[in-house]
Design a protein around this motif. Structure first.
Motif: not given
Length: 682
Positions: A93-101, A106-111, A182-188, A190-197
């Motif tokens: 999740l940390n080294s592959m999925i989140i960086p690829e998102l 797509i930025t997923m808030y994770y820690n 479980r997930f909420y979309e936040l405002s973009s 600088e071109g990044q879409q944000y998702v938060i738990f």
């Protein structure tokens, strides 16, 4: 010699997790595999782990009396294996999925600390959507006396103190994922879409929940509870009510796993363990976010990171667009799901429900779709004056509530319901229609390797036979007549079957006979070949027979998706046995038994896994395929899966998943090739 059942299952679940590492798969599909891994592991701790721990506490003499004795130290090995898998999960999740998102916008808030630009938005979501579902409870107080954390629900434990005080107090805050997403979309930004738990939305607003105090720490926890339902006298008129009462207690059953966030102080862990009656061996360190099976619902954000939509083949068209009964009188039909459409199954029951010549319908139901077209057809049939009998399993694990709901509706419609009992537990997937034709009656039968469930039929691989062959449908009628009248099976049952293999009657004897025929071939210089595909292989009786076949020179090819207790490749014992697993886009679910090869091959399809419970305690049904084309298709189907060198994995004698080496540069994906093969046949 046997693999431990639970360690074998964990090796399968590891293979599920490994799919998330495959960069050739669409990104969101990889996240789905992580969700499936997480869901599978939760189910393991609901069901299997409590039993393993309980057995480990028995004396050695009692353990040795088990059909397959549990090995010493298996609880520790399970704990070590699970911890390794969870570390792998976090690493992927940390080294592959989140960086690829992130590379895809797509930025997923994770820690991560919430950005200043999002703080007001997170406060607004909390106050307008989340707060009304939050129920803080002070631990150790009178109000918490009856508080029991619910099964598989995430919570936050908040430790705080009054200003100018050293006395810590602890509160538990629910994370209402059953009510909210479980997930909420936040405002973009600088071109990044944000998702938060939702977890982080609550964490950020903890000071607003506990004003005027100093918050020392916030840690997440989750409890899994023993989910098994045991009824001493299951076969009774009030079984629906009794199962419902058991279900109500599932959320407060004894804990089987206490998952706590890394870094939680020992003192706090011990306080919570004592408060919630958790044993030391049931405590597992985990990450900040629990229930990551919710990754299945990660928002798509308009991104096309999924498999290309799959279109099942409509076959045969006459079964969907014409008279299914007329078609079945002309020829038998064999469906291969999900490659071919499930529509003929629905058409069979729908047409039977309104056909004025149909007088009786029989079916076995194990797992029913939430909005079942088949059950609605049965209800329609009953209301149309037909005699409808349904054999239903109320204790299909985690589907009990749905089956109970449908049972009440069917009963009100006038359907005769017969519930499985400990003495006769029906797991077969068979249906029978009796239709008046001329001066007599014609029987129409359907035999499936999977449940009569149009939802799972979209992604489970299964086979369905439609037949009017007298030799088969007469035996189906014999079985249904027996099940209607009996609540137990005699030590030496009087029923005899030839075309069907029926567990508790002839299945074990016939499987042994076919295995010994292959042994005789090998011992006389001919080729002995056994090919079996099942979900699980556990029964020591069948394992010993396969070991004997291997020693006699029989080549044994086993496709076992999940639990495999047979150890392949033991010198002098199982040299001639190879075992493979396939984990891919569709869940491998069918059961196939092939003895011999070519025109002389004997082929069965059916519902039975080779588990102790399937062969000894349940009513399972498999049917022999006498049609040469069907036999040829099933052999080709199996052989394609055996040659799969993209998703196929050998299980070696050390219980490791070993990739299949390719034939040169040629790769073969069985599920893709099966779809091509069936498409060409239509």
């Amino acid at each position: 010699m046997f693999f431990n059942r639970d360690l074998s299952w964990l090796a399968f679940n590891q293979l599920v997790l490994k799919q998330a590492e495959r960069t050739d798969l669409p990104l969101f599909e990889r996240m789905k595999f992580m969700a499936i891994f997480s869901s599978n592991l939760d189910e393991f701790f609901h069901v299997r782990y409590p039993e393993v721990v309980a057995i480990s506490k028995l004396d050695s003499k009692t353990i040795q009396k088990m059909i397959i004795p549990q090995q010493p130290g298996v609880v520790n090995r399970i704990q070590e294996t699970v911890n390794e898998h969870l570390q792998t999960f976090g690493s992927i999740l940390n080294s592959m999925i989140i960086p690829e998102l992130k590379t895809h916008g797509i930025t997923m808030y994770y820690n991560d600390k919430i950005r200043k630009e999002h703080e007001e938005e997170v406060r607004e979501i909390f106050h307008t959507e989340v707060l009304s579902f939050i129920q803080p409870i002070r631990l150790g107080s009178a109000t918490a006396y009856h508080f029991i954390p619910e099964n598989n629900k995430p919570y936050l434990v908040v430790s705080s103190r009054e200003k100018d005080s050293e006395l810590l107090r602890h509160d538990v805050v629910n994370i209402p994922t059953a009510k909210l997403k479980r997930f909420y979309e936040l405002s973009s930004i600088e071109g990044q879409q944000y998702v938060i738990f939702i977890d982080d939305i609550i964490r950020f607003n903890i000071p607003r929940l506990f004003p005027g105090v100093k918050v020392d720490s916030v840690y997440s926890i989750k409890l899994n509870r023993d989910a098994d339902i045991n009824l001493n006298d299951e076969y009774s008129p009030d079984i629906l009510d009794r199962v419902e009462k058991k279900l109500a207690k599932r959320n407060i059953a004894p804990p089987s796993r206490f998952l706590f966030e890394t870094g939680m102080p020992l003192r706090l862990r011990m306080f919570l363990a004592a408060l919630f009656n958790v044993e030391q061996e049931d405590m597992f360190e985990g990450g900040k976010y629990h229930n990551l099976s919710d990754l299945m619902s990660f928002p798509s954000l308009g991104k096309p990171f999924y498999f290309t939509p799959f279109k099942p083949i409509v076959f045969p068209k006459e079964a969907v667009r014409g008279d299914v009964f007329n078609l079945m009188l002309k020829k038998d039909v064999l469906l291969h799901l999900p490659y071919q459409s499930y529509a003929p199954v629905l058409s069979f029951f729908n047409q039977a429900a309104v056909d004025m010549h149909v007088t009786e319908m029989y079916i076995t139901l194990y797992r029913v779709a939430a909005e079942s077209h088949i059950v609605n057809a049965l209800i329609s049939a009953a209301r149309n004056g037909k005699k409808v009998t349904c054999f239903i399993e109320l204790k299909a694990r985690f589907d009990e509530a749905n089956n109970i709901r449908w049972s009440r509706i069917m009963k009100e419609a006038g359907i005769k319901l017969i519930y499985s009992s400990p003495a006769i537990k029906v797991h077969s997937k068979v249906g029978l229609v009796k239709r008046k034709e001329g001066k007599g009656y014609q029987l129409y039968g359907v035999i499936s390797t999977g449940n009569f469930n149009e939802s799972t039929a979209k992604f489970y691989t299964d086979h369905v036979l439609f037949t009017t062959a007298a030799s088969v449908v007469d035996e189906l009628q014999t079985l249904f007549n027996f099940l209607k009248k009996h609540t137990a099976i005699a030590q030496k049952p009087v029923l005899h079957f030839n075309e069907l293999l029926v567990a508790r009657f002839n299945m074990k004897d016939e499987l042994e006979r076919h295995i010994r025929v292959e042994m005789e071939k090998a011992q006389t210089g001919s080729r002995g070949l056994i090919r079996i595909k099942v979900n699980n292989l556990e029964d020591p009786w069948i394992i010993h027979l396969l070991y004997k076949a291997s020693r006699a020179g029989v080549e044994v090819q086993l496709l076992v998706r999940s639990v495999c207790c047979l150890i392949p490749g033991i010198p002098g014992k199982s040299d001639n046995i190879k075992v493979k697993r396939i984990v891919d886009r569709f869940l491998e679910h069918s059961r196939i038994f092939i003895f011999g090869t070519g025109k002389e091959a004997t082929v069965y399809i059916g519902s039975a896994d080779l588990m102790i419970r399937n062969l000894r305690n349940r009513i399972e049904v498999a049917v022999r395929l006498n049609n040469p084309t069907f036999r040829k298709d099933m052999e080709h189907y199996f052989n394609l899966q055996w040659k799969d060198n993209t998703q196929g994995m050998y299980i070696n004698r050390n219980l490791m998943n070993v990739p299949v080496e390719g034939q040169g540069n040629k790769t073969l994906n069985a599920q893709e090739e099966i779809y091509k093969y069936l498409s060409a046949k239509k």
